[in-house]
Design a protein around this motif. Structure first.
Motif, short mmCIF file in Angstrom:
data_model
loop_
_atom_site.label_atom_id
_atom_site.label_comp_id
_atom_site.label_asym_id
_atom_site.label_seq_id
_atom_site.Cartn_x
_atom_site.Cartn_y
_atom_site.Cartn_z
N GLN A 136 8.60 -24.45 -71.13
CA GLN A 136 8.19 -23.55 -69.84
C GLN A 136 6.75 -23.01 -70.51
OE1 GLN A 136 11.54 -21.29 -69.22
NE2 GLN A 136 12.77 -22.52 -67.78
N GLU A 137 6.58 -22.27 -71.53
CA GLU A 137 5.47 -21.51 -71.90
C GLU A 137 4.47 -22.37 -72.09
OE1 GLU A 137 5.27 -18.38 -71.84
OE2 GLU A 137 7.53 -18.18 -71.44
N VAL A 138 4.54 -23.61 -72.53
CA VAL A 138 3.57 -24.73 -72.73
C VAL A 138 3.00 -25.06 -71.40
CG1 VAL A 138 3.30 -27.18 -73.27
CG2 VAL A 138 4.18 -25.69 -74.86
N THR A 139 3.85 -25.19 -70.26
CA THR A 139 3.35 -25.37 -69.09
C THR A 139 2.64 -24.56 -68.50
OG1 THR A 139 5.55 -26.80 -68.50
CG2 THR A 139 4.17 -26.26 -66.65
N LYS A 140 3.00 -23.20 -68.77
CA LYS A 140 2.06 -21.99 -68.17
C LYS A 140 0.64 -21.90 -68.97
CE LYS A 140 6.14 -18.98 -67.61
NZ LYS A 140 6.97 -17.79 -68.31
N ILE A 141 0.49 -22.30 -70.14
CA ILE A 141 -0.72 -22.08 -70.80
C ILE A 141 -1.68 -23.26 -70.49
CG2 ILE A 141 -0.31 -23.12 -72.92
CD1 ILE A 141 -1.69 -20.75 -74.43
N SER A 142 -0.94 -24.44 -70.07
CA SER A 142 -1.57 -25.56 -69.85
C SER A 142 -2.41 -25.52 -68.49
CB SER A 142 -0.67 -26.90 -69.88
OG SER A 142 -1.72 -27.94 -69.75
N LEU A 143 -1.46 -24.87 -67.46
CA LEU A 143 -1.96 -24.67 -66.25
C LEU A 143 -3.02 -23.54 -66.05
CD1 LEU A 143 1.44 -24.89 -64.30
CD2 LEU A 143 -0.40 -26.41 -64.03
N ALA A 144 -2.85 -22.57 -66.96
CA ALA A 144 -3.80 -21.27 -67.01
C ALA A 144 -5.30 -21.89 -67.17
CB ALA A 144 -3.24 -20.21 -67.88
N PHE A 145 -5.41 -22.89 -68.38
CA PHE A 145 -6.77 -23.29 -68.68
C PHE A 145 -7.15 -24.68 -68.11
CE2 PHE A 145 -5.27 -20.26 -71.65
CZ PHE A 145 -6.66 -19.53 -72.19
N LEU A 177 4.10 -17.69 -78.45
CA LEU A 177 4.16 -17.55 -79.89
C LEU A 177 5.65 -16.97 -79.74
CD1 LEU A 177 3.19 -17.23 -82.80
CD2 LEU A 177 2.30 -14.99 -82.55
N LYS A 178 5.97 -15.96 -79.13
CA LYS A 178 7.40 -15.61 -79.15
C LYS A 178 8.33 -16.80 -78.88
CE LYS A 178 10.76 -12.67 -76.80
NZ LYS A 178 10.88 -11.54 -75.51
N SER A 179 8.11 -17.76 -78.10
CA SER A 179 9.11 -18.84 -77.73
C SER A 179 9.02 -19.77 -79.16
CB SER A 179 8.63 -19.78 -76.58
OG SER A 179 7.46 -20.44 -76.76
N VAL A 180 8.12 -19.87 -79.76
CA VAL A 180 7.90 -20.47 -81.00
C VAL A 180 8.61 -20.25 -82.16
CG1 VAL A 180 6.21 -21.40 -82.68
CG2 VAL A 180 5.58 -22.00 -80.31
#
Length: 343
Positions: free
Chosen positions: A58-67, A86-89
């Motif tokens: 989910q966090e990867v999806t967020k950062i990919s969309l943001a950029f 970083l927290k999720s990792v």
């Protein structure tokens, strides 16, 4: 100018995130698990691990969309995204470390490899974002995001205990050994020249007369017992797989350790079969063939010995263990006799 500063600040945030993820990945790849003498609930572990993997996805999806499109995240938003990923990792790596070796080394290796694959994927995604024009969605970014999703999805396919993990190893070995045997059989049945499919000249020149690409009659005789050893390897792995399925036990430290020993010995079979198979192609070096025959036979006899002394070997299994042990000896001695004839 302020826009340039903002981009630079976000770049620094992403660079720091990348360094942190790479450090975590390297620790997971090379680190040891926590030792656990107390009770360990494997079912609870899987529930927590799968939740952690889902969070990374989910966090990867967020950062990919943001950029992926303008406007660029503000410094504050960029830091929030970086902190969340970083927290999720960190959570994923921490949960992985909960799994003690006492649950089975083979299981732990497969979960470690899957975890490293996720962390490597996240690291590559951040690198792609850093190297791409900010605020634009590139094909590399799409591919990298999809790679992380795939790595996360594979957790649902992982073996749930050490018995299942050992079966994964044995199945893979059986497939490789079977392929090597079929390649030799195919080469023998195709023609006198096993390299005809890769070395024939398409331009219609004179056929080559290099006898080094052909098997002699003695070569073909030697190949017979070598094939017998390779068939014994396949049979041993197949029978062992069935025995683990039927009798494999994960309720004690002793049986878990025995399963790990079987997996570790089993993993040596396919490389040894490959070495023997490769040495059979012309020009055949008999000393190399004999060396590889001896190595494979010794490995199989050691594996059969470990099977015999393990909990997966009952009375029914003892019959084929003894049969295959005799088959290994027979093919080993026959290959040596043929090689030494006329030398």
């Amino acid at each position: 100018m302020s826009g340039d500063n903002s981009a630079g600040d976000v770049y620094v945030t992403l660079r720091n995130l990348l360094n942190s993820i790479q450090c975590i990945r390297d620790r997971v790849r090379d680190g040891e698990s926590n030792t656990s003498d107390g009770a360990f609930n494997l079912s609870n572990f899987w529930g927590t691990l799968n939740q952690a993997v889902k969070s990374v996805s989910q966090e990867v999806t967020k950062i990919s969309l943001a950029f992926s499109k303008p406007p660029l995240p503000s410094l504050q938003d960029g830091e929030k995204l970086a902190d969340s990923i970083l927290k999720s990792v960190l959570t994923l790596s921490t949960v992985y470390y909960w799994l003690p070796k006492s649950q089975g080394v083979t299981l732990r290796r497969q979960i470690r490899d899957a975890t490293v694959e996720v962390l490597e994927g996240v690291s590559q995604l951040v690198e792609v974002i850093l190297s791409s024009p900010l605020q634009s969605l590139t094909q590399d970014q799409l591919t990298s995001t999809g790679t992380v999703w795939s790595a996360c999805d594979q957790f649902t396919q992982l073996p749930q205990d050490n018995k299942a993990a050992v079966l994964v190893v044995l199945s893979a070995q059986t497939g490789v050994v079977k392929d090597a045997l079929e390649e030799i059989e195919q080469a023998l049945s195709d023609a006198q020249d096993p390299f005809s499919d890769v070395l024939d000249d398409d331009e219609g020149e004179e056929p080559r007369g290099n006898q080094d690409t052909y098997w002699s009659d003695k070569d073909r005789q030697v190949i017979g017992p070598c094939q017998g050893l390779m068939k014994a390897s396949t049979a041993c792995l197949r029978k062992l797989t069935s025995a683990v399925k039927a009798n494999g036990d994960v309720t004690s430290a002793q049986t878990l350790a025995q399963l790990d020993d079987l997996a570790d010995m089993g993993k040596g079979v396919s490389p040894s079969v490959d070495d023997l198979a490769l040495s059979l192609y012309p020009p055949m070096d008999y000393s190399s063939v004999e060396n590889n025959v001896s190595k494979l036979a010794a490995l199989l006899k050691k594996l059969l010995q470990i099977i015999r002394s393990s909990h997966v070997c009952g009375e029914a299994e003892l019959v084929w263990v003894q049969f295959l042990d005799g088959a290994v000896d027979h093919n080993l001695h026959k290959a040596r006799d043929l090689i030494q004839q006329g030398s």
